[in-house]
Design an enzyme around this catalytic site. Sequence first.
Site, PDB file in Angstrom:
ATOM      1  N   SER A   1       0.810  -1.213   0.000  1.00  0.00           N
ATOM      2  CA  SER A   1       0.000   0.000   0.000  1.00  0.00           C
ATOM      3  C   SER A   1       0.844   1.265   0.000  1.00  0.00           C
ATOM      4  O   SER A   1       0.351   2.352  -0.270  1.00  0.00           O
ATOM      5  CB  SER A   1      -0.946   0.005   1.201  1.00  0.00           C
ATOM      6  OG  SER A   1      -0.218   0.099   2.397  1.00  0.00           O
TER       7      SER A   1
ATOM      8  N   LYS B   1      -0.017   4.037   6.810  1.00  0.00           N
ATOM      9  CA  LYS B   1      -0.572   4.979   5.833  1.00  0.00           C
ATOM     10  C   LYS B   1      -0.072   6.381   6.139  1.00  0.00           C
ATOM     11  O   LYS B   1       0.353   6.665   7.259  1.00  0.00           O
ATOM     12  CB  LYS B   1      -2.117   5.015   5.917  1.00  0.00           C
ATOM     13  CG  LYS B   1      -2.853   3.706   5.582  1.00  0.00           C
ATOM     14  CD  LYS B   1      -2.803   3.388   4.108  1.00  0.00           C
ATOM     15  CE  LYS B   1      -3.654   2.171   3.739  1.00  0.00           C
ATOM     16  NZ  LYS B   1      -3.072   0.927   4.286  1.00  0.00           N
TER      17      LYS B   1
END
Lengths: 212, 212
Positions: free
Chosen positions: B131, B170
Amino acid sequence: MKILTSKQKHILDFIRRFLAKRHYPPTVRDIVSGCQISSTSVADYNLNLLEKMGFIRRHREVSRGIELLNQTPPFGHRLEVPVIGQIAAGEPIPVPTADTWSTTPLETIEVGGELMLGKEGVYALRVKGTSMVDELINDGDLVLMQYTNVVENGETAAVWLKEEKEVTLKKVYTSPGRIRLQPANSNMKPIFVDPENIEVQGKVIAVIRQLA
Amino acid sequence: MKILTSKQKHILDFIRRFLAKRHYPPTVRDIVSGCQISSTSVADYNLNLLEKMGFIRRHREVSRGIELLNQTPPFGHRLEVPVIGQIAAGEPIPVPTADTWSTTPLETIEVGGELMLGKEGVYALRVKGTSMVDELINDGDLVLMQYTNVVENGETAAVWLKEEKEVTLKKVYTSPGRIRLQPANSNMKPIFVDPENIEVQGKVIAVIRQLA
DNA sequence: CTGTTAGTAGAACAAGTGTTCGCTTTAAGC
DNA sequence: GCTTAAAGCGAACACTTGTTCTACTAACAG
């Protein structure tokens, strides 16, 4: 595998933690109080056994003369890796030897633990440019290099281009009569060079990027 | 920059070399003989100055109570960084404390030198998934994390999602009433969560990728 | 049960080590 | 040239530290 008593394991662990915290080894009395041992002679007795088993080395003629041996962590295979240049610096990378390491490198980074198991002759280079970005190596990253002058096809290596007088970081593919130096960047084309024109100076074994 | 006399430089260098060789610090008398100083009180006088200037720390109540400070190599700020889990492991990352560090982590990596200057409370996580690949963080990479529960907008952090019961890596953007967790992967969309639902567990300070 | 070895324990000793004392020499400032 | 501060110096003291001594207990082998 030699079998340690729980007291001996406790002593080794105490020594390790003491060193990590205080940056000097404990005394026999430190071990007595830190391991709840009843007397200095019990500590001394166990330290002698640990020395015979090869876990420590004692220097009995000095205070705090206890050295841990062959330990991971924190004294696992740990290398002081000099950052000795930048890729594409226009001159060959001076491969670290005992002589050059006595000079002060630009910077150093110390890396240990599993990353360095089995590795010798490791140095670091700071990457300049984005030719390897598709291999997730970015401008400014440190690459840890293992000295070698032979690489397998597809390995990423620092190679010195004699005619151009520069070092470049590329994937190396060998075929008869020519070497392909392949960037990992879809915006860049490979370079083809005569095998006589290059010298492999090390292959990448790890990448370290600092963010903060 | 503080100005050292040549004698003081000589003492610092001697201490450094003595430590590297013997793995325990020198005594005042070792310094006397190793630096051709005429008496222990001259050595003591200079050591006190070096301590005032911040080059060493003395522990005068113990033998060999000399610590080098702010030195690279070899005793720069060096941390043994435990790799304590994997991102997206389905449970919160146990933040290292004195208690948990007594357990054996999966693996450790030792990092020192400039990378670790000014850093405390550092641990490592192994990345699972892609990610963050546009930030050149790949599946399998180690990320060094600094414990914090507050990050600035855009910083990459490990965050625990309470409802989902998972940790994710993230970029974090805060706005009133909601947090945007932004992957760095053009194939993935951001996640929006209630601020009550997350807990920041650390921010990324470095990335380490092992190739060989 | 006895003898031997491993491990334990407190005390004392010998050597190591940091600090202080009183003084001298050198360097710097006026 | 004088004064002051910094640096140096040898000796001694106080404390730290490693080792040894003597004795005890526990475990093991015969």
